[in-house]
Design a protein around this motif. Structure first.
Motif, mmCIF file in Angstrom:
data_model
loop_
_atom_site.group_PDB
_atom_site.id
_atom_site.type_symbol
_atom_site.label_atom_id
_atom_site.label_comp_id
_atom_site.label_asym_id
_atom_site.label_seq_id
_atom_site.Cartn_x
_atom_site.Cartn_y
_atom_site.Cartn_z
ATOM 1 N N ASP A 1 0.796 -1.278 0.109
ATOM 2 C CA ASP A 1 0.116 -0.056 -0.253
ATOM 3 C C ASP A 1 0.844 1.302 -0.036
ATOM 4 O O ASP A 1 2.023 1.308 0.782
ATOM 5 C CB ASP A 1 -0.895 0.134 1.306
ATOM 6 C CG ASP A 1 -1.803 -1.160 1.291
ATOM 7 O OD1 ASP A 1 -1.870 -1.951 0.304
ATOM 8 O OD2 ASP A 1 -2.723 -1.012 2.347
ATOM 9 N N LYS B 1 -8.156 0.380 -2.351
ATOM 10 C CA LYS B 1 -7.317 -0.602 -1.348
ATOM 11 C C LYS B 1 -7.571 -1.958 -1.678
ATOM 12 O O LYS B 1 -6.866 -2.773 -1.239
ATOM 13 C CB LYS B 1 -7.917 0.054 0.130
ATOM 14 C CG LYS B 1 -7.786 1.592 0.279
ATOM 15 C CD LYS B 1 -7.955 2.056 1.759
ATOM 16 C CE LYS B 1 -7.856 3.302 1.891
ATOM 17 N NZ LYS B 1 -7.587 3.725 3.318
ATOM 18 N N PHE C 1 -3.444 5.351 1.362
ATOM 19 C CA PHE C 1 -2.624 4.495 0.889
ATOM 20 C C PHE C 1 -3.719 3.422 0.145
ATOM 21 O O PHE C 1 -4.582 2.900 0.538
ATOM 22 C CB PHE C 1 -1.861 3.701 2.100
ATOM 23 C CG PHE C 1 -1.087 4.979 2.706
ATOM 24 C CD1 PHE C 1 0.244 4.695 2.270
ATOM 25 C CD2 PHE C 1 -1.370 5.500 3.667
ATOM 26 C CE1 PHE C 1 1.162 5.306 3.048
ATOM 27 C CE2 PHE C 1 -0.441 6.392 4.264
ATOM 28 C CZ PHE C 1 1.027 6.240 3.889
ATOM 29 N N TYR C 2 -3.061 2.996 -1.036
ATOM 30 C CA TYR C 2 -3.680 2.110 -2.073
ATOM 31 C C TYR C 2 -2.941 0.983 -2.572
ATOM 32 O O TYR C 2 -1.718 1.489 -2.615
ATOM 33 C CB TYR C 2 -4.313 3.093 -3.185
ATOM 34 C CG TYR C 2 -5.153 4.139 -2.501
ATOM 35 C CD1 TYR C 2 -6.621 3.935 -2.486
ATOM 36 C CD2 TYR C 2 -4.687 5.433 -2.638
ATOM 37 C CE1 TYR C 2 -7.349 5.037 -1.960
ATOM 38 C CE2 TYR C 2 -5.629 6.497 -1.876
ATOM 39 C CZ TYR C 2 -6.776 6.339 -1.654
ATOM 40 O OH TYR C 2 -7.623 7.115 -1.375
ATOM 41 N N ARG C 3 -3.586 0.089 -2.856
ATOM 42 C CA ARG C 3 -2.782 -1.266 -3.182
ATOM 43 C C ARG C 3 -2.975 -1.629 -4.870
ATOM 44 O O ARG C 3 -2.023 -1.842 -5.345
ATOM 45 C CB ARG C 3 -3.234 -2.517 -2.498
ATOM 46 C CG ARG C 3 -2.625 -3.884 -3.045
ATOM 47 C CD ARG C 3 -1.292 -4.067 -2.829
ATOM 48 N NE ARG C 3 -0.953 -4.014 -1.350
ATOM 49 C CZ ARG C 3 -0.580 -5.101 -0.681
ATOM 50 N NH1 ARG C 3 -0.274 -6.052 -1.336
ATOM 51 N NH2 ARG C 3 -0.058 -4.625 0.611
#
Length: 95
Positions: A9, A36, A68-70
């Motif tokens: 992330d 996410k 926060f991103y995946r």
């Protein structure tokens, strides 16, 4: 469109795309979305217009995109020229 799972992330600062191939179209208008999880709703990080050049181009999401991103999803809407193929040679995502 293409969906890419990042290795961890991150808070996305820059997305770079490139096309190095001759005799192909170059991406033009596209939208970048983040999430996410893969099944979660996608948040639009921005809609961009690329230049008609072969090489690395950088795109920056707005400062309002926090978190926060995946996963990152890129939807390609249009491309330059009338060639059948419009490949992406390079994708980089920076934190």
């Amino acid at each position: 469109f293409v969906v890419v799972e990042l290795c961890e992330d991150i808070r996305i600062d820059t997305v770079q795309l490139a096309d190095f191939r001759f005799f192909s179209g170059v991406f033009k208008d596209f939208t970048v979305s983040v999430s996410k999880t893969y099944k979660e709703d996608w948040i639009v990080a921005g809609t961009y217009r690329a230049k008609n050049v072969r090489g690395v181009q950088s795109f920056h999401p707005p400062p309002s995109l926090t978190g926060f991103y995946r996963f990152i999803r890129i939807d390609f809407h249009t491309h330059y020229s009338n060639e059948y193929y419009c490949p992406i040679s390079l994708l980089r995502v920076y934190a």
